[in-house]
Design an enzyme around this catalytic site. Sequence first.
Site, PDB file in Angstrom:
ATOM      1  CE1 TYR A   1       8.895  40.758  -7.435  1.00 22.49           C
ATOM      2  CE2 TYR A   1       6.939  40.078  -8.619  1.00 22.49           C
ATOM      3  CZ  TYR A   1       7.786  41.070  -8.166  1.00 22.49           C
ATOM      4  OH  TYR A   1       7.510  42.377  -8.456  1.00 22.49           O
TER       5      TYR A   1
ATOM      6  CE  LYS B   1      -8.356  38.835 -12.352  1.00 26.38           C
ATOM      7  NZ  LYS B   1      -9.514  39.761 -12.274  1.00 26.38           N
TER       8      LYS B   1
ATOM      9  CG  ASP C   1      -9.896  42.802 -10.647  1.00 27.58           C
ATOM     10  OD1 ASP C   1     -10.011  42.029  -9.685  1.00 27.58           O
ATOM     11  OD2 ASP C   1     -10.498  42.626 -11.716  1.00 27.58           O
TER      12      ASP C   1
ATOM     13  CG  ASP D   1       6.103  44.539  -6.595  1.00 29.88           C
ATOM     14  OD1 ASP D   1       6.363  45.552  -5.919  1.00 29.88           O
ATOM     15  OD2 ASP D   1       6.820  44.183  -7.535  1.00 29.88           O
TER      16      ASP D   1
END
Length: 423
Positions: A152, A222, A288, A312
């Site tokens: 972002y 991640k 995930d 987000d």
Amino acid sequence: MTPAAKVTKNANGTLSVPDHVILPFIEGDGIGPDIWASAVRVFNAAVERAYGGQRKIEWLEVYAGEKAFNNTGEWLPTETTDTIADHLVSIKGPLTTPVGGGIRSLNVAIRQRLDLYVCQRPVRYFDGVPSPVKTPEKVNMVIFRENTEGIYAGIEFDHGSEDVIKLRNFLVEELGVEKIRFPDTSSLGIKPMSEEGSKRLSRAAIQYALDQNRQSVTLVHKGNIMKFTEGFFKKWGYEVADQEFADQTYSWARWEKTKEEQGTEAANAEQAAALEAGKILVKDCICDAFLQQILTRPAEYDVIATPNLNGDYVSDALAAQVGGIGIAPGANINYENGIAVFEATHGTAPKYAGQDKVNPGSVILSGEMMFRYMGWNEAADCIIAGLEKTIESKRVTYDFHRLMDGATKLRCSEFGSAIIENM
């Protein structure tokens, strides 16, 4: 009553909030005027109910979005963000995305211009709200989403442009990058994640967990794939816990160290003793897996610290579990200088503009967050009490009405009035 004054910051870092306070607001675009008209009545009524005239808000309108552009030719005037910074605490409705070049997102621009590095999203369930999951009441989390770094940051280069060719050539020729599968047609983006940016987010999340007597902080990342960005986000988060909050937290990094030195049994005993002593558990989860586990075992998670893009996704996924983004509150905060902008988290929904139809719950609950940030907890409690009773009585706006049996459909303004009646 004394003359109205702005919020200031004390030498010890706490806020000084006058009883007659000036709070800037941005009405917002699209449905913004509708939801603000309803919400501001709720805010004023909550303050009156809680303090009986001893406290009061003087609202100061500042401009961004379409109203600002129509008046000044600028989507986000410098005067607006200067005023917000000067008054420390403010609230805003949804803002449109400008058409054409320049600012990509006004919301992102406000966050970056004011260095509001925490996007804070509390997610909880209100009894009676329609939900797509069986046990939405198990969801009670506060998300700390990094606001200024990562994808972002907006460092992107369009495919075929001179800049992307320069960057591609540098990556390929100078750094030996071989993993750009289709180099001639690729756009390229850069994902900066710093030690300072990651640590200040984790620090804010851990301090919040301590202040609010929460049970755990989870670093969602991640890092198994993006080892030098999100992997280091996890590493730096654990360093904050172990170096700055060692007496108040127990981290999985510490567990791993003890396991390596003394074995699993000793590590488990150490963690159990720490939690029994009231320490906050600082752990991590790959993003995930986290998106699965908030559906299968949400009660195991409390405060969440995560990079921007993950946050987000997670924010909206969790909002859906408790009834949708229409009642999801949010804030953008710099915990170091005290500047905080509370906001409706949904879009402008222009097709509903001016119809007095939509749910004002998001901006109302953002105001509830704002009152707690200011230390006006009694006014915040009034809002929660009014909202809970209104929803329990099945007097709701169209978005809930269509999913509830035996409900009464209210307009946006009527929903605000019902909350006031039920305080």
